[in-house]
Design a protein around this motif. Structure first.
Motif, PDB file in Angstrom:
ATOM      1  N   GLY A  92       0.775  -1.231   0.000  1.00 24.06           N
ATOM      2  CA  GLY A  92       0.000   0.000   0.000  1.00 24.06           C
ATOM      3  C   GLY A  92       0.801   1.271   0.000  1.00 24.06           C
ATOM      4  N   GLY A  93       0.171   2.331  -0.493  1.00 24.81           N
ATOM      5  CA  GLY A  93       0.743   3.657  -0.376  1.00 24.81           C
ATOM      6  C   GLY A  93       1.643   4.087  -1.508  1.00 24.81           C
TER       7      GLY A  93
ATOM      8  N   CYS B  57       3.146   7.006   4.193  1.00 25.40           N
ATOM      9  CA  CYS B  57       3.611   5.752   3.602  1.00 25.40           C
ATOM     10  C   CYS B  57       5.126   5.622   3.732  1.00 25.40           C
ATOM     11  CB  CYS B  57       3.203   5.669   2.139  1.00 25.40           C
ATOM     12  SG  CYS B  57       3.855   4.217   1.292  1.00 25.40           S
ATOM     13  N   TYR B  58       5.836   6.698   3.412  1.00 21.07           N
ATOM     14  CA  TYR B  58       7.299   6.660   3.461  1.00 21.07           C
ATOM     15  C   TYR B  58       7.791   6.328   4.870  1.00 21.07           C
ATOM     16  CZ  TYR B  58      12.125   8.323   3.349  1.00 21.07           C
ATOM     17  OH  TYR B  58      13.496   8.412   3.469  1.00 21.07           O
TER      18      TYR B  58
ATOM     19  N   LEU C  95       8.390  -8.629  -2.425  1.00 22.95           N
ATOM     20  CA  LEU C  95       7.384  -8.648  -1.364  1.00 22.95           C
ATOM     21  C   LEU C  95       6.909  -7.243  -1.003  1.00 22.95           C
ATOM     22  CD1 LEU C  95       8.900 -11.340   1.045  1.00 22.95           C
ATOM     23  CD2 LEU C  95       7.303 -11.640  -0.860  1.00 22.95           C
ATOM     24  N   VAL C  96       7.273  -6.248  -1.812  1.00 20.39           N
ATOM     25  CA  VAL C  96       6.880  -4.856  -1.562  1.00 20.39           C
ATOM     26  C   VAL C  96       6.002  -4.381  -2.710  1.00 20.39           C
ATOM     27  CG1 VAL C  96       7.676  -2.490  -1.271  1.00 20.39           C
ATOM     28  CG2 VAL C  96       8.979  -4.369  -0.240  1.00 20.39           C
ATOM     29  N   SER C  97       4.823  -3.860  -2.373  1.00 23.78           N
ATOM     30  CA  SER C  97       3.880  -3.389  -3.395  1.00 23.78           C
ATOM     31  C   SER C  97       3.373  -1.999  -3.027  1.00 23.78           C
ATOM     32  CB  SER C  97       2.701  -4.349  -3.525  1.00 23.78           C
ATOM     33  OG  SER C  97       1.749  -3.853  -4.436  1.00 23.78           O
ATOM     34  N   PHE C  98       3.808  -0.989  -3.769  1.00 20.04           N
ATOM     35  CA  PHE C  98       3.310   0.365  -3.560  1.00 20.04           C
ATOM     36  C   PHE C  98       2.148   0.614  -4.514  1.00 20.04           C
ATOM     37  CE2 PHE C  98       7.887   0.819  -2.407  1.00 20.04           C
ATOM     38  CZ  PHE C  98       7.685   1.038  -1.051  1.00 20.04           C
ATOM     39  N   SER C  99       1.057   1.064  -3.956  1.00 17.95           N
ATOM     40  CA  SER C  99      -0.127   1.341  -4.775  1.00 17.95           C
ATOM     41  C   SER C  99      -0.752   2.607  -4.221  1.00 17.95           C
ATOM     42  CB  SER C  99      -1.096   0.159  -4.702  1.00 17.95           C
ATOM     43  OG  SER C  99      -1.467  -0.080  -3.353  1.00 17.95           O
ATOM     44  N   GLY C 100      -2.055   2.741  -4.310  1.00 17.87           N
ATOM     45  CA  GLY C 100      -2.741   3.854  -3.672  1.00 17.87           C
ATOM     46  C   GLY C 100      -3.026   3.529  -2.219  1.00 17.87           C
TER      47      GLY C 100
ATOM     48  N   PHE D 169       0.189  -4.019   6.268  1.00 14.35           N
ATOM     49  CA  PHE D 169      -0.600  -3.109   5.438  1.00 14.35           C
ATOM     50  C   PHE D 169      -0.412  -1.671   5.917  1.00 14.35           C
ATOM     51  CE2 PHE D 169      -3.265  -7.090   5.484  1.00 14.35           C
ATOM     52  CZ  PHE D 169      -2.907  -7.487   4.198  1.00 14.35           C
ATOM     53  N   VAL D 170      -0.296  -0.742   4.957  1.00 12.49           N
ATOM     54  CA  VAL D 170       0.024   0.642   5.299  1.00 12.49           C
ATOM     55  C   VAL D 170      -1.129   1.377   5.981  1.00 12.49           C
ATOM     56  CG1 VAL D 170      -0.688   1.760   3.143  1.00 12.49           C
ATOM     57  CG2 VAL D 170       1.294   2.637   4.399  1.00 12.49           C
ATOM     58  N   ASN D 171      -2.370   0.954   5.744  1.00 16.11           N
ATOM     59  CA  ASN D 171      -3.512   1.533   6.462  1.00 16.11           C
ATOM     60  C   ASN D 171      -4.688   0.557   6.456  1.00 16.11           C
ATOM     61  OD1 ASN D 171      -4.821   1.756   3.976  1.00 16.11           O
ATOM     62  ND2 ASN D 171      -4.874   3.982   3.953  1.00 16.11           N
ATOM     63  N   LEU D 172      -5.753   0.939   7.129  1.00 15.66           N
ATOM     64  CA  LEU D 172      -6.881   0.015   7.305  1.00 15.66           C
ATOM     65  C   LEU D 172      -7.663  -0.200   6.015  1.00 15.66           C
ATOM     66  CD1 LEU D 172      -8.272  -1.716   9.431  1.00 15.66           C
ATOM     67  CD2 LEU D 172      -9.756   0.222   9.959  1.00 15.66           C
TER      68      LEU D 172
END
Length: 333
Positions: free
Chosen positions: A183-184, A191-192, A213-218, A243-246
């Motif tokens: 995420g993010g 996110c950073y 194993l790292v996926s940056f998205s919205g 997960f970067v947020n809920l």
């Protein structure tokens, strides 16, 4: 339509006394206040907002811009901000930027046209130039959740790096080594910083960051769904995921629940943010809880303080609050 003169005549007081009551002047006795409010209710008197703005030089209105109205964290945050502002005599106008810098600039223009006294913003983008312009024009701005280094605005945030670190360290302490990050956008502060916490926990445990194993998205729910689908479709998927947020967590959980039970049982997750329904997310063991009530109240208090001391030049304040790692114990289903 009743006027302030009508209220004064009905209550048997001067228009100045009615004005003092409406502006919560402490010098007015409780008996006098009660008499004026009785007349206001009887005559159904309403203050015209434009007239009040012209007379007092303020609208008693605060504008709030958040990225996403479907995000539980932002709406809870707004609820606590609004409560504090309302108790202090302010009306709040809520706008959404829809996670778009163009949307944020548009909503900013709308709120300035409405002559709001101050702004509370959860900013989008990589710089705060448009917010700097507003501040230079004399409108106080308070940033929440994220800010910009060169922006002369007060801000209220949490220690994102430490929160991410605690969650990933808990997964490592449970014995997991192939831990994903979902995420993010790295250009976004939250996110950073959470990614830095993820990396620090892995580094301390002697685990290298695996880019697979790292996926940056919205930051939205659908981003979590498709990122999780992509990650679990790889030849060597993760054992655990942060997960970067809920919202990302909800989307990812939706996809996980569509997988065979053996795949579901093999995966353990941790997420930034917490909500009343967190315990229902059976694949998520750890949640990083933010003090959302305190954040909202502090943001409201900061913008009120700026408005009350508008002629005083003070250094901007950056408040960083601690997070709490919550462990959820799920019953086997």
């Amino acid at each position: 339509m009743a006027t302030i003169k009508d209220v004064a005549l009905d209550a048997g007081v001067s228009t100045a006394t009615v004005s003092r009551v409406l502006n919560k002047d402490y010098r007015v006795s409780e008996a006098m206040r009660s008499r004026v409010f009785s007349s206001i209710e009887k005559l159904d008197y309403r203050i015209h907002p434009v007239a009040r703005t012209l007379r007092l030089g303020q609208s008693k209105t605060i504008g709030v811009i958040i990225p996403d109205m479907s995000n539980f964290f932002f709406m809870n945050l707004f609820e606590y901000m609004e409560e504090t502002l309302r108790k202090n005599g302010y009306t709040v106008v809520l706008c959404s930027s829809r996670n778009s810098i163009e949307g944020e600039i548009e909503q900013l223009g709308y709120l300035m046209e409405k002559q709001v006294d101050g702004l509370v913003v959860v900013p989008i983008g990589t710089d705060g130039l448009h917010l700097s312009t507003v501040i230079e024009q004399g409108t106080p701005v308070v940033c929440v959740d994220r800010t910009f280094t060169d922006l002369p605005a007060d801000s209220v945030m949490v220690d994102n790096e430490e929160g991410g670190y605690k969650a990933v360290k808990a997964l490592i302490d449970d014995g997991y080594r192939r831990i994903g990050f979902v995420g993010g956008d790295l250009e976004q502060m939250t996110c950073y910083e959470r990614y830095l916490g993820y990396c620090r926990a892995l580094e301390e445990a002697g685990i290298s960051v695996d880019e697979e194993l790292v996926s940056f998205s919205g930051m939205a729910m659908h981003d979590g769904y498709y990122s999780m689908k992509e990650m679990l479709g790889k030849p060597n998927p993760p054992e655990a995921v942060f997960f970067v947020n809920l919202m990302i967590c909800l989307g990812a959980t939706q996809y996980i629940m569509e997988m065979p039970k053996e795949t579901q049982d093999s995966l353990v997750c941790a997420s930034f943010d917490d909500a009343f329904f967190s315990s229902l997310l059976h694949r998520c063991k750890y949640f990083v809880s933010q003090p959302v009530e305190e954040i909202g109240e502090l943001a409201a208090q900061l913008v009120i303080q700026r408005l009350n001391r508008k002629e005083v030049v003070e250094a901007t304040k950056t408040i960083r609050l601690n997070t709490e790692l919550i462990q959820i114990t799920h019953k086997e289903v």
